[in-house]
Design an enzyme around this catalytic site. Sequence first.
Site, short mmCIF file in Angstrom:
data_model
loop_
_atom_site.label_atom_id
_atom_site.label_comp_id
_atom_site.label_asym_id
_atom_site.label_seq_id
_atom_site.Cartn_x
_atom_site.Cartn_y
_atom_site.Cartn_z
N ALA A 157 0.56 -1.26 -0.39
CA ALA A 157 0.15 -0.49 -0.11
C ALA A 157 0.44 1.12 -0.07
CB ALA A 157 -0.72 -0.27 1.64
N LYS A 158 0.14 2.11 -0.43
CA LYS A 158 1.16 3.23 -0.98
C LYS A 158 0.57 4.66 0.08
CE LYS A 158 3.41 6.54 -4.54
NZ LYS A 158 4.32 6.50 -3.94
N ALA A 159 0.96 4.53 1.58
CA ALA A 159 0.65 5.19 2.88
C ALA A 159 1.66 6.70 3.19
CB ALA A 159 0.07 4.25 4.08
N TYR A 163 6.29 5.98 5.31
CA TYR A 163 7.46 7.23 4.04
C TYR A 163 8.04 7.73 5.05
CZ TYR A 163 6.57 5.87 -0.44
OH TYR A 163 6.27 5.08 -1.26
#
Length: 306
Positions: A157-159, A163
């Site tokens: 998932a790109k949460a 990051y």
Amino acid sequence: MIPKTEKIWLDGKLVDWDEAKVHVLVNGLHYGSGIFEGIRCYKTERGRAIFRLEEHIDRFYNSAKVYFMEIPFKKEEIGQAIKEVVKANNLQECYIRPIAFKGLGSLTLDFRKNPVQVAVAVWPWGTYLGENVIERGVRCTFSSWVRIQNSMIPMMAKATGQYINSSLACIEAHLKGFDEALMLDSRGFVSEGPGENLFLVKNSSIITPSTVSSILVGITRDAIIKLALELGFKVIERDVIKDEVLMADELFFTGTAAEVTPIVEVDHRPIGEGKVGPITKAIHAKFFEVIRGADYKYEEWFSFID
């Protein structure tokens, strides 16, 4: 600095750049409860086109699903909003940032009842890792920070919150005088860059870390694999050890921001001959041939605005 543009799409309507505001107590600011995408619009021979828009929107919604976030707009509405923002800012080429995050409400860690806010911003963005990197390549270092493993956070998932791990690796690399970091997974295998997927070339074969290495399954990565196969290269997805990176004939990053970026040095060791290699050049040339021409063979990759 991000160059200021005219309009941002926020919660269903276009607003002026300076009016795209949220409250300081939104849950997403405090706990990183948000998901996002990075997308590019290119000026092609057939007009302005957004690269792999449907795949990016699908991943946007999949990331939201993993994090118990229900986006209050249909996929078609987000796709239309993205096109609308590009047109409203009169940009021929740009980077596109859709983001959804938990808004004002509870500041407990269980954010499920908080409303979801959604925004789409666009701005001109050239080569991610600096000017002329395609010709000169970049210098990398192995980070002391380990890539978060999949059993800790869903790395596919790109949460937003996760990051911070990438930021630490990026900052460390810059403090050491390098352009970018390379990260290992919790098992000691090579994962990826802080915001890029990694490819190795060895004996004319192309190798890339597999999904078990805590990578984000990149949409540009997928495109590069398909194009490399079309060019006749063998592509292997598997675990990669650190030594293989240092002994590779060529290395390159891929990503929406990075596109295809050669790596010519890792921890003061030249990769191959210490310059951009022929296979990397061929992959880069093929990628931009497809992008600029909006190749009919890959027509499904392009969502045209004009």
